[in-house]
Design an enzyme around this catalytic site. Structure first.
Site, PDB file in Angstrom:
ATOM      1  N   GLY A   1       0.818  -1.206   0.000  1.00  0.00           N
ATOM      2  CA  GLY A   1       0.000   0.000   0.000  1.00  0.00           C
ATOM      3  C   GLY A   1       0.849   1.251   0.000  1.00  0.00           C
ATOM      4  O   GLY A   1       2.068   1.195   0.120  1.00  0.00           O
ATOM      5  N   ASP A   2       0.155   2.367  -0.125  1.00  0.00           N
ATOM      6  CA  ASP A   2       0.788   3.681  -0.116  1.00  0.00           C
ATOM      7  C   ASP A   2       0.519   4.306   1.254  1.00  0.00           C
ATOM      8  O   ASP A   2      -0.647   4.500   1.626  1.00  0.00           O
ATOM      9  CB  ASP A   2       0.164   4.534  -1.235  1.00  0.00           C
ATOM     10  CG  ASP A   2       0.812   5.903  -1.362  1.00  0.00           C
ATOM     11  OD1 ASP A   2       1.216   6.476  -0.321  1.00  0.00           O
ATOM     12  OD2 ASP A   2       0.895   6.407  -2.495  1.00  0.00           O
ATOM     13  N   PHE A   3       1.598   4.618   1.983  1.00  0.00           N
ATOM     14  CA  PHE A   3       1.369   5.087   3.346  1.00  0.00           C
ATOM     15  C   PHE A   3       0.761   6.493   3.419  1.00  0.00           C
ATOM     16  O   PHE A   3       0.384   6.947   4.489  1.00  0.00           O
ATOM     17  CB  PHE A   3       2.599   4.958   4.249  1.00  0.00           C
ATOM     18  CG  PHE A   3       3.929   5.394   3.682  1.00  0.00           C
ATOM     19  CD1 PHE A   3       4.104   6.608   3.058  1.00  0.00           C
ATOM     20  CD2 PHE A   3       5.032   4.556   3.831  1.00  0.00           C
ATOM     21  CE1 PHE A   3       5.341   6.996   2.581  1.00  0.00           C
ATOM     22  CE2 PHE A   3       6.286   4.937   3.349  1.00  0.00           C
ATOM     23  CZ  PHE A   3       6.440   6.169   2.724  1.00  0.00           C
TER      24      PHE A   3
ATOM     25  N   HIS B   1      14.047   9.182   6.151  1.00  0.00           N
ATOM     26  CA  HIS B   1      15.098  10.084   5.649  1.00  0.00           C
ATOM     27  C   HIS B   1      14.903  10.414   4.162  1.00  0.00           C
ATOM     28  O   HIS B   1      15.560  11.308   3.639  1.00  0.00           O
ATOM     29  CB  HIS B   1      16.501   9.519   5.921  1.00  0.00           C
ATOM     30  CG  HIS B   1      16.965   8.449   4.991  1.00  0.00           C
ATOM     31  ND1 HIS B   1      18.313   8.227   4.737  1.00  0.00           N
ATOM     32  CD2 HIS B   1      16.269   7.532   4.265  1.00  0.00           C
ATOM     33  CE1 HIS B   1      18.419   7.227   3.879  1.00  0.00           C
ATOM     34  NE2 HIS B   1      17.213   6.785   3.583  1.00  0.00           N
TER      35      HIS B   1
HETATM   36  C1  LIG Z   1      15.176   3.780   1.196  1.00  0.00           C
HETATM   37  S1  LIG Z   1      13.950   2.533   0.919  1.00  0.00           S
HETATM   38  C2  LIG Z   1      14.144   1.546   2.380  1.00  0.00           C
HETATM   39  C3  LIG Z   1      13.785   0.106   2.111  1.00  0.00           C
HETATM   40  C4  LIG Z   1      14.026  -0.874   3.270  1.00  0.00           C
HETATM   41  N1  LIG Z   1      13.206  -0.537   4.424  1.00  0.00           N
HETATM   42  C5  LIG Z   1      15.470  -0.932   3.622  1.00  0.00           C
HETATM   43  O1  LIG Z   1      15.839  -0.600   4.765  1.00  0.00           O
HETATM   44  O2  LIG Z   1      16.278  -1.350   2.793  1.00  0.00           O
HETATM   45  C6  LIG Z   1      12.446   3.431   1.166  1.00  0.00           C
HETATM   46  C7  LIG Z   1      11.211   2.592   1.038  1.00  0.00           C
HETATM   47  O3  LIG Z   1      10.060   3.427   1.134  1.00  0.00           O
HETATM   48  C8  LIG Z   1       9.053   2.880   0.297  1.00  0.00           C
HETATM   49  N2  LIG Z   1       8.075   3.900  -0.052  1.00  0.00           N
HETATM   50  C9  LIG Z   1       8.265   5.053  -0.726  1.00  0.00           C
HETATM   51  N3  LIG Z   1       7.118   5.721  -0.875  1.00  0.00           N
HETATM   52  C10 LIG Z   1       6.146   4.950  -0.302  1.00  0.00           C
HETATM   53  C11 LIG Z   1       4.737   5.113  -0.127  1.00  0.00           C
HETATM   54  N4  LIG Z   1       4.102   6.204  -0.609  1.00  0.00           N
HETATM   55  N5  LIG Z   1       4.065   4.148   0.534  1.00  0.00           N
HETATM   56  C12 LIG Z   1       4.706   3.051   1.018  1.00  0.00           C
HETATM   57  N6  LIG Z   1       6.048   2.839   0.903  1.00  0.00           N
HETATM   58  C13 LIG Z   1       6.757   3.788   0.239  1.00  0.00           C
HETATM   59  C14 LIG Z   1       9.833   2.412  -0.915  1.00  0.00           C
HETATM   60  O4  LIG Z   1       9.113   1.425  -1.610  1.00  0.00           O
HETATM   61  C15 LIG Z   1      11.100   1.847  -0.281  1.00  0.00           C
HETATM   62  O5  LIG Z   1      10.946   0.470   0.005  1.00  0.00           O
END
Ligand SMILES: C[S@@+](CC[C@H](N)C(=O)[O-])C[C@H]1O[C@@H](n2cnc3c(N)ncnc32)[C@H](O)[C@@H]1O
Length: 117
Positions: free
Chosen positions: A6-8, A27
């Site tokens: 989902g999209d947070f 971050h």
């Molecule tokens: C820098 S990555 C970190 C991934 C993982 N938690 C890690 O530590 O390797 C940021 C994560 O935020 C997720 N993300 C970005 N926008 C999002 C949204 N609108 N809803 C849900 N997840 C989202 C991306 O899919 C990605 O997996």
């Protein structure tokens, strides 16, 4: 553990769970968007719920720190940022959390917080 795509920003955050974990997510975002994500988590959490963030914690002025370089990197690439302990505290407080402990590791730190509303 429940895995839900989902999209947070748009979709319901699964509610009523004991623990909510986000690793290297906040971050990517400026304070406005990070606060929105955290507020949506706080609203989904039960009173006993705990939040664990795995993120950088920027050291004080004049201390060499790779997160200071990463701060510029995140700003240029994504409009995101790294945060100091005080900045994490301010962001969490503004978003409806109380900062518990910050547990450093050789890289990122575990930042523990509790919802206050
Ligand atoms: C820098 S990555 C970190 C991934 C993982 N938690 C890690 O530590 O390797 C940021 C994560 O935020 C997720 N993300 C970005 N926008 C999002 C949204 N609108 N809803 C849900 N997840 C989202 C991306 O899919 C990605 O997996």
């Amino acid at each position: 553990m429940e895995r839900v795509a989902g999209d947070f920003f748009l979709d319901d955050i699964p509610s009523g769970h004991d623990l909510y974990v986000m690793a290297s997510v906040l971050h990517d975002w400026d304070d406005h968007h990070a606060q929105r994500i955290l507020e949506r988590c706080a609203a989904a959490m039960p009173p006993h719920g705990r939040l664990l963030l795995f993120e950088g914690v920027v050291r004080g002025p004049n201390e060499p720190d790779t997160f200071k370089n990463l701060d510029l990197h995140m700003a240029v690439l994504l409009g995101g940022r790294e945060r100091s302990a005080d900045e994490w505290d301010d962001l969490l407080t503004a978003s409806g959390f109380r900062l518990g402990r910050i547990l450093p590791t050789p890289g990122l730190a575990w930042i523990e917080a509790y919802a206050t509303r």
